[in-house]
Design an enzyme around this catalytic site. Structure first.
Site, PDB file in Angstrom:
ATOM      1  N   ASP A  29       0.855  -1.196   0.000  1.00 24.44           N
ATOM      2  CA  ASP A  29       0.000   0.000   0.000  1.00 24.44           C
ATOM      3  C   ASP A  29       0.889   1.243   0.000  1.00 24.44           C
ATOM      4  OD1 ASP A  29      -3.222   0.478   0.937  1.00 24.44           O
ATOM      5  OD2 ASP A  29      -1.847   2.191   1.091  1.00 24.44           O
ATOM      6  N   GLY A  91     -14.867   3.307   4.511  1.00 23.07           N
ATOM      7  CA  GLY A  91     -13.511   3.752   4.174  1.00 23.07           C
ATOM      8  C   GLY A  91     -13.046   3.341   2.798  1.00 23.07           C
ATOM      9  N   HIS A  98     -10.433  -5.358  -3.171  1.00 18.68           N
ATOM     10  CA  HIS A  98      -9.072  -5.559  -2.649  1.00 18.68           C
ATOM     11  C   HIS A  98      -9.127  -5.925  -1.179  1.00 18.68           C
ATOM     12  CE1 HIS A  98     -10.173  -1.303  -2.259  1.00 18.68           C
ATOM     13  NE2 HIS A  98      -9.439  -1.278  -1.153  1.00 18.68           N
TER      14      HIS A  98
HETATM   15  P1  AMP Z   1      -9.701   1.430   0.441  1.00 17.79           P
HETATM   16  O1  AMP Z   1      -9.631   2.772   1.109  1.00 17.79           O
HETATM   17  O2  AMP Z   1     -10.121   0.309   1.315  1.00 17.79           O
HETATM   18  O3  AMP Z   1     -10.481   1.521  -0.849  1.00 17.79           O
HETATM   19  O4  AMP Z   1      -8.192   1.080   0.072  1.00 17.79           O
HETATM   20  C1  AMP Z   1      -7.523   1.630  -1.022  1.00 17.79           C
HETATM   21  C2  AMP Z   1      -6.064   1.589  -0.676  1.00 17.79           C
HETATM   22  O5  AMP Z   1      -5.327   1.737  -1.868  1.00 17.79           O
HETATM   23  C3  AMP Z   1      -5.616   2.699   0.278  1.00 17.79           C
HETATM   24  O6  AMP Z   1      -5.059   2.138   1.468  1.00 17.79           O
HETATM   25  C4  AMP Z   1      -4.573   3.469  -0.548  1.00 17.79           C
HETATM   26  O7  AMP Z   1      -3.490   3.929   0.222  1.00 17.79           O
HETATM   27  C5  AMP Z   1      -4.139   2.416  -1.566  1.00 17.79           C
HETATM   28  N1  AMP Z   1      -3.623   2.963  -2.813  1.00 17.79           N
HETATM   29  C6  AMP Z   1      -4.165   3.931  -3.588  1.00 17.79           C
HETATM   30  N2  AMP Z   1      -3.394   4.158  -4.671  1.00 17.79           N
HETATM   31  C7  AMP Z   1      -2.346   3.284  -4.580  1.00 17.79           C
HETATM   32  C8  AMP Z   1      -1.201   3.024  -5.388  1.00 17.79           C
HETATM   33  N3  AMP Z   1      -0.970   3.688  -6.524  1.00 17.79           N
HETATM   34  N4  AMP Z   1      -0.329   2.066  -4.982  1.00 17.79           N
HETATM   35  C9  AMP Z   1      -0.541   1.383  -3.832  1.00 17.79           C
HETATM   36  N5  AMP Z   1      -1.606   1.571  -3.025  1.00 17.79           N
HETATM   37  C10 AMP Z   1      -2.495   2.514  -3.391  1.00 17.79           C
END
Ligand code: AMP
Length: 112
Positions: A29, A91, A98
């Protein structure tokens, strides 16, 4: 499709990959919430969180959990949390299914 995780799968956006096979991708992440924080996603776009799971795509979910068990073992993690957020109030910010894997410190007991 304007999906950041589909772009990561396609290699259009860089990621710190941990594991990849034909069905799934695991990567760290970008904004870790714990010392170890990685995501495991189906390569195929599954809209939203657990609400997007159907009889047609649930096979990949079983595979994701096998991958989580294997990766956590390889990383030497015995204590970890798996989370999937569904909807804004939970959230969720990325609308491609994912699973978060969090570890590396004592995690908060209040999951609400
Ligand atoms: P959620 O908030 O459960 O939808 O989780 C989405 C997650 O994706 C968050 O923890 C973000 O920090 C992560 N995220 C968003 N863009 C990226 C990226 N380019 N690479 C890695 N993680 C990401």
């Amino acid at each position: 499709m304007d999906c950041i995780f589909c772009k990561i799968v396609a290699g259009e956006i860089p990621s710190k990959k941990l594991y990849e096979d034909e069905q799934v991708l695991a990567f760290y992440d970008i904004q870790p919430k714990a010392p170890v924080h990685f995501l495991v996603i189906p390569k195929q776009h599954v809209l939203d969180g657990a609400a997007g799971i159907t009889a047609e795509n649930s096979g990949v979910i079983a595979h994701i959990f096998e991958v989580i068990a294997r990766l956590t073992k390889e990383l030497g993690l015995t204590d970890f949390r798996v989370i999937t957020n569904n909807g804004a109030d939970a959230g969720q910010t990325v609308h491609h299914l994912h699973f978060h894997v969090l570890a590396g410190r004592k995690l908060a007991e209040d999951m609400g």
